[in-house]
Structure formats: C-alpha cells, structure tokens
Design a protein around this motif. Structure first.
Motif, PDB file in Angstrom:
ATOM      1  N   ASP A  83       8.264  -1.965 -17.749  1.00 19.91           N
ATOM      2  CA  ASP A  83       8.773  -2.039 -16.186  1.00 19.91           C
ATOM      3  C   ASP A  83      10.131  -1.813 -15.899  1.00 19.91           C
ATOM      4  OD1 ASP A  83       8.995  -2.300 -13.290  1.00 19.91           O
ATOM      5  OD2 ASP A  83       8.333  -4.526 -13.440  1.00 19.91           O
ATOM      6  N   THR A  92      -0.339   2.015  -1.429  1.00 20.20           N
ATOM      7  CA  THR A  92       0.674   2.138  -2.304  1.00 20.20           C
ATOM      8  C   THR A  92      -0.079   2.165  -3.640  1.00 20.20           C
ATOM      9  OG1 THR A  92       0.848  -0.157  -2.801  1.00 20.20           O
ATOM     10  CG2 THR A  92       2.350   0.731  -1.186  1.00 20.20           C
ATOM     11  N   ARG A  93       0.441   2.539  -4.709  1.00 22.51           N
ATOM     12  CA  ARG A  93      -0.066   2.626  -5.962  1.00 22.51           C
ATOM     13  C   ARG A  93       0.565   1.739  -6.883  1.00 22.51           C
ATOM     14  NH1 ARG A  93       0.587   7.647  -8.438  1.00 22.51           N
ATOM     15  NH2 ARG A  93      -0.696   7.257  -9.975  1.00 22.51           N
ATOM     16  N   ARG A  94      -0.112   0.751  -7.413  1.00 20.09           N
ATOM     17  CA  ARG A  94       0.456  -0.431  -8.050  1.00 20.09           C
ATOM     18  C   ARG A  94       0.078  -0.492  -9.549  1.00 20.09           C
ATOM     19  NH1 ARG A  94       2.468  -5.603  -5.236  1.00 20.09           N
ATOM     20  NH2 ARG A  94       2.443  -4.865  -3.097  1.00 20.09           N
ATOM     21  N   TYR A  97      -0.518  -2.511 -13.101  1.00 18.83           N
ATOM     22  CA  TYR A  97      -0.727  -4.081 -13.555  1.00 18.83           C
ATOM     23  C   TYR A  97      -0.326  -3.827 -15.007  1.00 18.83           C
ATOM     24  CZ  TYR A  97      -2.749  -5.212  -9.243  1.00 18.83           C
ATOM     25  OH  TYR A  97      -2.886  -5.820  -7.918  1.00 18.83           O
ATOM     26  N   THR A 146       2.764  -7.004 -11.471  1.00 14.97           N
ATOM     27  CA  THR A 146       2.501  -5.657 -10.540  1.00 14.97           C
ATOM     28  C   THR A 146       3.857  -5.067 -10.512  1.00 14.97           C
ATOM     29  OG1 THR A 146       2.495  -6.735  -8.479  1.00 14.97           O
ATOM     30  CG2 THR A 146       0.361  -6.514  -9.477  1.00 14.97           C
ATOM     31  N   THR A 147       3.989  -3.571 -10.205  1.00 10.43           N
ATOM     32  CA  THR A 147       5.031  -2.925 -10.032  1.00 10.43           C
ATOM     33  C   THR A 147       4.460  -1.833  -9.684  1.00 10.43           C
ATOM     34  OG1 THR A 147       7.129  -2.325 -11.065  1.00 10.43           O
ATOM     35  CG2 THR A 147       5.099  -2.010 -12.427  1.00 10.43           C
ATOM     36  N   ALA A 148       5.390  -0.956  -8.904  1.00 14.02           N
ATOM     37  CA  ALA A 148       5.184   0.377  -8.584  1.00 14.02           C
ATOM     38  C   ALA A 148       4.756   1.217  -9.568  1.00 14.02           C
ATOM     39  CB  ALA A 148       6.277   1.076  -7.688  1.00 14.02           C
TER      40      ALA A 148
END
Length: 76
Positions: free
Chosen positions: A23, A49-51, A53, A64-66
């Motif tokens: 990340d 949004t699309r996250r 994991y 979680t992050t973009a």
C-alpha cells in the motif's frame, strides 16, 4: 474505465488477488485479499469507490486502501 468481473457481494476480480502487494499510502506490505466496490456517503451524496483489502505480513487486522494505491511486490 476498465470493467472487472463481479464475484458477488461487491467483490471484483483483480490480477493481484492472492499476491504480495504494498500500500503506497501507508507502506504496509501484505497479501491482497479482496477488491470490493462499496458505496460511501459524502457531503454531496453517495458515491461508489473500489477498496483493496490487504492482510499485513505480520498478521493482525486487514487494512483497506484505494485500489490505485496498491503495487505488486516481487516474490521472496
């Protein structure tokens, strides 16, 4: 925008699923466990949004992050 396969419950297919990733926002390294399409509330109304994991290599809670923040790592 490139369309991805829907795996159900908002989960999407991604070429890095199950692979080691980093990340770039936090520097965390781990295994990409899922990419999920989620609706989030904003001041101007809901948006999608699309996250990603990521399960950290040291264990513990998934973060979680973009999706745009993940990059592949070389296999050890």
């Amino acid at each position: 925008m490139k369309r991805t396969a829907d795996l159900g419950y908002g989960h999407e297919d991604h070429p890095l699923l199950g692979h080691r990733v980093r990340d770039i926002a936090s520097g965390t390294e781990g295994k990409l466990m899922a990419v999920v399409r989620e609706e989030v509330a904003t001041h101007s109304g809901p948006r999608w949004t699309r996250r990603a994991y990521i399960r950290p290599e040291a264990g513990g809670r998934e973060l979680t992050t973009a999706v745009g923040n993940i990059q592949p790592l070389e296999a050890r």
